[in-house]
Design an enzyme around this catalytic site. Structure first.
Site, PDB file in Angstrom:
ATOM      1  N   ASP A   8       0.868  -1.166   0.000  1.00 20.63           N
ATOM      2  CA  ASP A   8       0.000   0.000   0.000  1.00 20.63           C
ATOM      3  C   ASP A   8       0.916   1.231   0.000  1.00 20.63           C
ATOM      4  O   ASP A   8       2.118   1.103   0.276  1.00 20.63           O
ATOM      5  CB  ASP A   8      -0.875  -0.059   1.265  1.00 20.63           C
ATOM      6  CG  ASP A   8      -1.756   1.149   1.418  1.00 20.63           C
ATOM      7  OD1 ASP A   8      -2.445   1.519   0.449  1.00 20.63           O
ATOM      8  OD2 ASP A   8      -1.764   1.739   2.524  1.00 20.63           O
ATOM      9  N   LEU A   9       0.391   2.396  -0.311  1.00 19.79           N
ATOM     10  CA  LEU A   9       1.248   3.591  -0.367  1.00 19.79           C
ATOM     11  C   LEU A   9       1.084   4.473   0.876  1.00 19.79           C
ATOM     12  O   LEU A   9       1.970   4.540   1.733  1.00 19.79           O
ATOM     13  CB  LEU A   9       0.927   4.395  -1.637  1.00 19.79           C
ATOM     14  CG  LEU A   9       1.735   5.673  -1.843  1.00 19.79           C
ATOM     15  CD1 LEU A   9       3.223   5.404  -1.934  1.00 19.79           C
ATOM     16  CD2 LEU A   9       1.259   6.393  -3.111  1.00 19.79           C
ATOM     17  N   ASP A  10      -0.081   5.124   0.972  1.00 20.55           N
ATOM     18  CA  ASP A  10      -0.295   6.065   2.067  1.00 20.55           C
ATOM     19  C   ASP A  10      -0.369   5.309   3.397  1.00 20.55           C
ATOM     20  O   ASP A  10      -1.202   4.421   3.566  1.00 20.55           O
ATOM     21  CB  ASP A  10      -1.604   6.832   1.822  1.00 20.55           C
ATOM     22  CG  ASP A  10      -1.943   7.766   2.963  1.00 20.55           C
ATOM     23  OD1 ASP A  10      -1.017   8.193   3.672  1.00 20.55           O
ATOM     24  OD2 ASP A  10      -3.136   8.066   3.146  1.00 20.55           O
ATOM     25  N   THR A  16       1.257  10.322   3.560  1.00 23.80           N
ATOM     26  CA  THR A  16       0.577  11.389   2.823  1.00 23.80           C
ATOM     27  C   THR A  16      -0.768  11.744   3.462  1.00 23.80           C
ATOM     28  O   THR A  16      -1.384  12.735   3.073  1.00 23.80           O
ATOM     29  CB  THR A  16       0.377  11.004   1.347  1.00 23.80           C
ATOM     30  OG1 THR A  16       0.108   9.611   1.274  1.00 23.80           O
ATOM     31  CG2 THR A  16       1.609  11.331   0.521  1.00 23.80           C
ATOM     32  N   LYS A  44      -8.760   6.992   5.633  1.00 24.84           N
ATOM     33  CA  LYS A  44      -7.572   6.215   5.266  1.00 24.84           C
ATOM     34  C   LYS A  44      -7.925   4.993   4.426  1.00 24.84           C
ATOM     35  O   LYS A  44      -8.782   4.208   4.816  1.00 24.84           O
ATOM     36  CB  LYS A  44      -6.798   5.803   6.517  1.00 24.84           C
ATOM     37  CG  LYS A  44      -6.101   6.993   7.140  1.00 24.84           C
ATOM     38  CD  LYS A  44      -5.065   6.601   8.166  1.00 24.84           C
ATOM     39  CE  LYS A  44      -4.337   7.846   8.641  1.00 24.84           C
ATOM     40  NZ  LYS A  44      -3.523   7.577   9.826  1.00 24.84           N
ATOM     41  N   SER A 113      -2.429   0.546  -4.390  1.00 22.71           N
ATOM     42  CA  SER A 113      -2.923   1.727  -3.660  1.00 22.71           C
ATOM     43  C   SER A 113      -4.230   2.235  -4.233  1.00 22.71           C
ATOM     44  O   SER A 113      -4.493   2.088  -5.422  1.00 22.71           O
ATOM     45  CB  SER A 113      -1.862   2.835  -3.748  1.00 22.71           C
ATOM     46  OG  SER A 113      -2.403   4.086  -3.393  1.00 22.71           O
ATOM     47  N   ALA A 114      -5.043   2.861  -3.385  1.00 23.40           N
ATOM     48  CA  ALA A 114      -6.287   3.480  -3.840  1.00 23.40           C
ATOM     49  C   ALA A 114      -6.032   4.830  -4.499  1.00 23.40           C
ATOM     50  O   ALA A 114      -6.904   5.395  -5.154  1.00 23.40           O
ATOM     51  CB  ALA A 114      -7.234   3.675  -2.654  1.00 23.40           C
ATOM     52  N   LYS A 144     -11.043  -0.926  -1.812  1.00 25.27           N
ATOM     53  CA  LYS A 144     -10.867  -1.790  -0.646  1.00 25.27           C
ATOM     54  C   LYS A 144     -12.041  -1.545   0.309  1.00 25.27           C
ATOM     55  O   LYS A 144     -12.469  -0.404   0.423  1.00 25.27           O
ATOM     56  CB  LYS A 144      -9.556  -1.435   0.077  1.00 25.27           C
ATOM     57  CG  LYS A 144      -8.297  -1.546  -0.779  1.00 25.27           C
ATOM     58  CD  LYS A 144      -7.125  -0.844  -0.091  1.00 25.27           C
ATOM     59  CE  LYS A 144      -5.951  -0.707  -1.049  1.00 25.27           C
ATOM     60  NZ  LYS A 144      -4.826   0.081  -0.494  1.00 25.27           N
ATOM     61  N   GLU A 168      -0.166  -3.364   4.648  1.00 22.25           N
ATOM     62  CA  GLU A 168      -1.295  -2.413   4.704  1.00 22.25           C
ATOM     63  C   GLU A 168      -1.412  -1.722   6.061  1.00 22.25           C
ATOM     64  O   GLU A 168      -1.107  -2.329   7.085  1.00 22.25           O
ATOM     65  CB  GLU A 168      -2.609  -3.180   4.480  1.00 22.25           C
ATOM     66  CG  GLU A 168      -3.241  -2.969   3.131  1.00 22.25           C
ATOM     67  CD  GLU A 168      -3.820  -1.582   2.905  1.00 22.25           C
ATOM     68  OE1 GLU A 168      -3.944  -0.789   3.860  1.00 22.25           O
ATOM     69  OE2 GLU A 168      -4.154  -1.287   1.743  1.00 22.25           O
ATOM     70  N   ASP A 169      -1.882  -0.473   6.028  1.00 22.72           N
ATOM     71  CA  ASP A 169      -2.112   0.250   7.284  1.00 22.72           C
ATOM     72  C   ASP A 169      -3.601   0.459   7.566  1.00 22.72           C
ATOM     73  O   ASP A 169      -3.943   1.015   8.607  1.00 22.72           O
ATOM     74  CB  ASP A 169      -1.432   1.628   7.253  1.00 22.72           C
ATOM     75  CG  ASP A 169      -2.156   2.580   6.316  1.00 22.72           C
ATOM     76  OD1 ASP A 169      -2.433   2.183   5.160  1.00 22.72           O
ATOM     77  OD2 ASP A 169      -2.461   3.707   6.736  1.00 22.72           O
TER      78      ASP A 169
HETATM   79  P1  B16 Z   1      -6.035  10.203  -4.159  1.00 26.68           P
HETATM   80  P2  B16 Z   1      -3.602   4.213  -0.038  1.00 26.68           P
HETATM   81  C1  B16 Z   1      -5.362   6.220  -0.217  1.00 26.68           C
HETATM   82  O1  B16 Z   1      -4.069   5.737  -0.375  1.00 26.68           O
HETATM   83  C2  B16 Z   1      -5.449   7.123   0.998  1.00 26.68           C
HETATM   84  O2  B16 Z   1      -5.215   6.388   2.189  1.00 26.68           O
HETATM   85  C3  B16 Z   1      -6.822   7.745   1.073  1.00 26.68           C
HETATM   86  O3  B16 Z   1      -6.905   8.601   2.194  1.00 26.68           O
HETATM   87  C4  B16 Z   1      -7.088   8.517  -0.217  1.00 26.68           C
HETATM   88  O4  B16 Z   1      -8.390   9.079  -0.210  1.00 26.68           O
HETATM   89  C5  B16 Z   1      -6.942   7.562  -1.408  1.00 26.68           C
HETATM   90  O5  B16 Z   1      -5.646   6.991  -1.393  1.00 26.68           O
HETATM   91  C6  B16 Z   1      -7.163   8.270  -2.740  1.00 26.68           C
HETATM   92  O6  B16 Z   1      -6.100   9.158  -2.948  1.00 26.68           O
HETATM   93  O7  B16 Z   1      -6.922  11.350  -3.808  1.00 26.68           O
HETATM   94  O8  B16 Z   1      -4.566  10.560  -4.212  1.00 26.68           O
HETATM   95  O9  B16 Z   1      -6.479   9.495  -5.403  1.00 26.68           O
HETATM   96  O10 B16 Z   1      -3.563   4.095   1.452  1.00 26.68           O
HETATM   97  O11 B16 Z   1      -4.581   3.245  -0.697  1.00 26.68           O
HETATM   98  O12 B16 Z   1      -2.230   4.161  -0.662  1.00 26.68           O
HETATM   99 MG    MG Z   2      -2.920   3.142   3.302  1.00 26.58          MG
END
Ligand code: B16
Ligand code: MG
Length: 217
Positions: A8-10, A16, A44, A113-114, A144, A168-169
């Site tokens: 996962d990223l964030d 972020t 998140k 990542s999302a 997810k 994953e977090d």
């Molecule tokens: P964006 P992850 C997610 O990242 C974030 O945790 C979530 O807070 C955010 O809304 C989502 O990405 C979409 O991000 O606006 O940059 O498309 O944890 O899945 O890496």
């Molecule tokens: Mg995350």
């Protein structure tokens, strides 16, 4: 042996969430919606569109799709301003050690990542070239806890789900990995991520022995 290591990223590679928070808070305040760091926890791992819906729900604000799109663009522009200032000092502790170990052992490294901003973020922190493939919010339709993002990631690495390991977090992300029959590794509070197969507070706690066991299991 070869496995697929999906990150996962964030909250896993970089934090972020603090930039998402600043940008969402600004939007919420403009709409007279009280938005706190506790509320930010609800976002998140959640998609961008769903995040806006949650925030509007907090203030019982109704809006047309057109208006919502405008707010989404506005929020993302502010967010990209913060991203633009990132550098490799923002990579979370222990992440490089794990990525380097996996690379040295010829294991596929995949992003799951999302975020639709995953590529620019990885570029800014200088680790785009570590990833064999990137699956992000631009590639999937189901968020997810739907396992789509991880299933696509495993396919890209030519590995069956059961040979895939997910870091994953978020609770939704752990559930997604579990539903897909992957090994889930929770990064963060183990009482929150109690459904994970393994738990660590952060990557500094992950040893080479543990990674070797994952590779050979
Ligand atoms: P964006 P992850 C997610 O990242 C974030 O945790 C979530 O807070 C955010 O809304 C989502 O990405 C979409 O991000 O606006 O940059 O498309 O944890 O899945 O890496
Ligand atoms: Mg995350």
């Amino acid at each position: 042996k070869t496995k697929a290591f999906i990150f996962d990223l964030d909250g896993v590679i970089v934090d972020t969430a603090k930039y998402h928070y600043l940008a969402w808070k600004n939007l919420a305040n403009n709409l007279n919606i009280d938005f706190t760091e506790d509320h930010n926890e609800l976002l998140k791992g959640v998609s961008r569109v769903r995040s806006l819906e949650i925030i509007l729900g907090l203030g019982s604000v109704q809006a047309s799709d057109e208006q919502k799109n405008e707010w989404l663009i506005q929020k993302n522009e502010e967010y990209l301003g913060y991203i633009n200032k990132m550098d490799d000092s923002e990579i979370l502790p222990g992440v490089m050690k794990v990525l380097n170990f996996l690379k040295a052992n010829h294991q596929p490294i995949i992003l799951g990542s999302a975020s639709k901003n995953a590529r620019p973020i990885l570029e800014k922190v200088n680790i785009l070239n570590y990833f064999d493939d990137i699956v992000d919010g631009n590639d999937v339709t189901n968020a997810k806890p739907d396992p789509e993002v991880f299933i696509v990631g495993a396919k890209k690495a030519n590995q069956p789900n059961e040979n895939s390991i997910v870091f994953e977090d978020s609770v939704a992300g752990i559930q997604a990995a579990n539903v897909a029959g992957m090994t889930s590794i929770g990064i963060g509070d183990s009482s929150v991520l109690n459904e994970a197969n393994h738990n660590f507070n952060n990557f500094t706690e992950i040893t080479e022995e543990f990674l070797m066991e994952l590779i050979n299991q």
